[in-house]
Design a protein around this motif. Structure first.
Motif, mmCIF file in Angstrom:
data_model
loop_
_atom_site.group_PDB
_atom_site.id
_atom_site.type_symbol
_atom_site.label_atom_id
_atom_site.label_comp_id
_atom_site.label_asym_id
_atom_site.label_seq_id
_atom_site.Cartn_x
_atom_site.Cartn_y
_atom_site.Cartn_z
ATOM 1 N N ALA A 18 21.615 -21.911 16.053
ATOM 2 C CA ALA A 18 22.467 -22.319 14.932
ATOM 3 C C ALA A 18 22.144 -23.742 14.490
ATOM 4 O O ALA A 18 21.735 -24.583 15.285
ATOM 5 C CB ALA A 18 23.934 -22.207 15.317
ATOM 6 N N ALA A 19 22.348 -24.018 13.198
ATOM 7 C CA ALA A 19 22.172 -25.365 12.655
ATOM 8 C C ALA A 19 23.467 -26.136 12.826
ATOM 9 O O ALA A 19 24.566 -25.598 12.626
ATOM 10 C CB ALA A 19 21.798 -25.300 11.179
ATOM 11 N N ALA A 76 29.779 -23.972 1.755
ATOM 12 C CA ALA A 76 28.685 -24.132 0.804
ATOM 13 C C ALA A 76 27.521 -23.226 1.182
ATOM 14 O O ALA A 76 26.892 -22.585 0.317
ATOM 15 C CB ALA A 76 28.232 -25.590 0.761
ATOM 16 N N ALA A 77 27.221 -23.172 2.486
ATOM 17 C CA ALA A 77 26.177 -22.263 2.954
ATOM 18 C C ALA A 77 26.580 -20.814 2.711
ATOM 19 O O ALA A 77 25.746 -19.976 2.313
ATOM 20 C CB ALA A 77 25.905 -22.500 4.438
ATOM 21 N N SER A 106 29.725 -18.904 10.618
ATOM 22 C CA SER A 106 29.807 -20.368 10.625
ATOM 23 C C SER A 106 31.115 -20.805 11.259
ATOM 24 O O SER A 106 32.096 -20.043 11.305
ATOM 25 C CB SER A 106 29.677 -20.935 9.200
ATOM 26 N N TRP A 107 31.091 -22.053 11.729
ATOM 27 C CA TRP A 107 32.241 -22.607 12.426
ATOM 28 C C TRP A 107 32.349 -24.091 12.071
ATOM 29 O O TRP A 107 31.356 -24.815 12.059
ATOM 30 C CB TRP A 107 32.063 -22.496 13.946
ATOM 31 N N GLY A 108 33.562 -24.557 11.808
ATOM 32 C CA GLY A 108 33.778 -25.976 11.543
ATOM 33 C C GLY A 108 34.740 -26.554 12.564
ATOM 34 O O GLY A 108 35.696 -25.885 12.980
ATOM 35 N N ALA A 157 29.709 -29.239 11.426
ATOM 36 C CA ALA A 157 29.509 -27.972 10.728
ATOM 37 C C ALA A 157 28.427 -27.195 11.467
ATOM 38 O O ALA A 157 27.330 -27.714 11.699
ATOM 39 C CB ALA A 157 29.088 -28.217 9.288
ATOM 40 N N ILE A 158 28.734 -25.960 11.842
ATOM 41 C CA ILE A 158 27.792 -25.121 12.593
ATOM 42 C C ILE A 158 27.569 -23.836 11.802
ATOM 43 O O ILE A 158 28.525 -23.144 11.439
ATOM 44 C CB ILE A 158 28.352 -24.783 13.991
ATOM 45 N N VAL A 159 26.304 -23.536 11.518
ATOM 46 C CA VAL A 159 25.963 -22.342 10.732
ATOM 47 C C VAL A 159 24.946 -21.524 11.516
ATOM 48 O O VAL A 159 23.900 -22.042 11.940
ATOM 49 C CB VAL A 159 25.397 -22.725 9.350
ATOM 50 N N ASN A 160 25.252 -20.245 11.712
ATOM 51 C CA ASN A 160 24.423 -19.392 12.561
ATOM 52 C C ASN A 160 22.986 -19.313 12.057
ATOM 53 O O ASN A 160 22.043 -19.461 12.823
ATOM 54 C CB ASN A 160 25.042 -17.988 12.640
#
Length: 464
Positions: free
Chosen positions: A133-134, A150-151, A286-288, A304-307
């Protein structure tokens, strides 16, 4: 010592003196500020005609501003969800300011970026989220939600054949966004920033958890097209967690992007005891979260975490001849800022100082203190604890709305503890958010005693 070194040394020594005095005052300090903003501004004076000695400027600042500070780092501060600051995180934040690095690019500032990347890797491991994840370090939970959504907007429109980066939103397929009835307002704000408008609200249960059956109905009844579902880890009032496994499964069956707002509750995953609260959450997209809450690092540090990193890079990625891109990717590809302080460094320091067991202990300790406060105030005649205390939030009332407000006002005026007022389930309440690593048994006892005094001072405490 050169003149430059002397100037820094004297100013930093003055800052250290004031910081130590401030922190040392926490055990006995009343929570509210002693002076209002107008008084502080007047005492700070007018702009000097000429230069001022740096240490003298810091002394004035420390002496005047301290009277206008709320004791948020106190173990008896329970207003809003504001954590304290772990010692290692505070010291690391001082280093970040001294180093003065722009953490937007990897190649020019490899030291701080390496620390942030290590912190990101540790976070994903601790929380049990996908290793690929980013992770973007942003200012707080609002911008964490904004970045993730946004993603999400970029990806669901791309899946519908629309390039929002090239074509904008005008004429784009409409996106349906489904949220629980008790989602945090920052989700709505992020949607507003993104031009997505007001979301469609799905009913929640009596603890604020989105109803999976109602979500399934809403998804089936929508007109079609791109869809985003927002869930939450930690209700603002009750601390309750949405039924992730069931809700995510039904959302994905309908092709939805699932985002989880876990400003303070995402950290339950770091505790073997409380990980059950987020069961299934790793299947989201995603997770915030906000590291200044449960993790106890200084403001400002949202995460901010995006798979899947691709949509995050497509929406935030920047290319310009004067930049120095890194083949591994740059921090500015994962957040809406080109220039920023290295706010992920205190995250590294906090995690390194705690370790895996210390992080679990921090979470478990916050929950235990919340439950102890709930148990203590429940013994006060007239007090009604309104939520199931499953995490760090406690909500209570004392009789009718008028009485509850009176109790809250007495608490705030006395200043021994700070608990914020709110409205939940159709009535006025007092909300306790236990977020500070330093809260101990004495803080709990003093706060419960303050509630007892407030109830007794505002009238007959007998029920009925």
């Amino acid at each position: 010592m050169t003149a430059r070194e002397e100037a820094y040394s004297a100013a930093l020594q003055a800052a250290t003196t004031h910081a130590r005095r401030w922190l040392a005052s926490m055990p006995d300090r009343p929570i509210p500020p002693r002076r209002g903003a107008d008084e502080v501004a007047k005492a700070l004076g007018e702009l000097p005609d000429g230069p001022t000695d740096p240490a003298a400027a810091i002394d004035l600042l420390g002496e005047v501003v301290e009277d206008g500070l709320m004791a948020m780092p106190s173990g008896r501060f329970f207003g809003w969800v504001i954590g304290g600051t772990l010692p290692a995180a505070l010291a690391a934040d001082w280093l970040v300011s001294a180093w003065d690095q722009n953490a937007g690019m990897r190649t020019p500032t490899p030291g701080v970026v390496a620390a942030e990347e290590t912190a990101a890797r540790w976070l994903l491991d601790l929380l049990g989220l996908p290793a690929g994840a980013a992770v973007g370090f942003v200012t707080g939970a609002t911008m964490a939600n904004f970045s993730c959504l946004a993603a999400a907007r970029e990806q669901v429109l791309a899946d519908a054949g629309w390039d929002v980066n090239q074509r904008g939103l005008n004429g784009a397929p409409p996106i349906t966004v489904l949220v629980g009835a008790e989602r945090h307002v920052t989700v709505d704000v992020a949607l507003r920033y993104l031009g997505l408008g007001a979301p469609t609200v799905v009913p929640a249960d009596d603890q604020g958890r989105i109803r999976a059956d109602a979500l399934a109905e809403a998804l089936a009844d929508r007109p079609g097209g791109p869809v985003i579902v927002c869930l939450q880890a930690g209700d603002l009032h009750s601390g309750a967690f949405d039924p992730f496994a069931e809700a995510i499964a039904v959302a994905h069956r309908h092709g939805a992007w699932v985002h989880i707002d876990g400003a303070f509750g995402l950290w339950a995953a770091a505790s073997p005891t409380h990980r059950r609260l987020v069961s299934g959450f790793e299947a989201a997209d995603s997770w915030g979260t906000d590291a200044h809450k449960t993790l106890n690092v200084p403001f400002d540090c949202g995460i901010a975490i995006v798979n899947k990193p691709a949509p995050l890079r497509r929406i935030f990625g920047i290319s310009a001849d004067y930049l120095v891109p890194d083949a591994a990717g740059d921090p500015l590809d994962r957040a809406p800022e080109m220039s920023r302080r290295a706010r992920g460094v205190p995250v590294w320091a906090a995690l390194h100082s705690l370790g895996r067991t210390g992080m679990a202990g921090l979470v478990d300790g916050l929950v235990a203190n919340a439950q102890a406060i709930a148990a203590g105030i429940a013994e006060v005649d007239g007090v009604e604890v309104l939520n199931d205390v499953v995490f760090t939030q406690v909500c209570f009332a004392v009789g009718d709305d008028e009485r509850t407000v009176a109790v809250m006002n007495h608490l705030l005026q006395e200043g021994v503890t700070w608990m914020s007022g709110s409205r939940w389930a159709g009535r006025r309440i007092i909300r306790v958010s236990v977020s500070n690593w330093s809260t101990d048994e004495q803080d709990v006892a003093m706060s419960v005693a303050a509630v007892r005094r407030a109830v007794e001072a505002t009238g007959d405490a007998a029920v009925g």
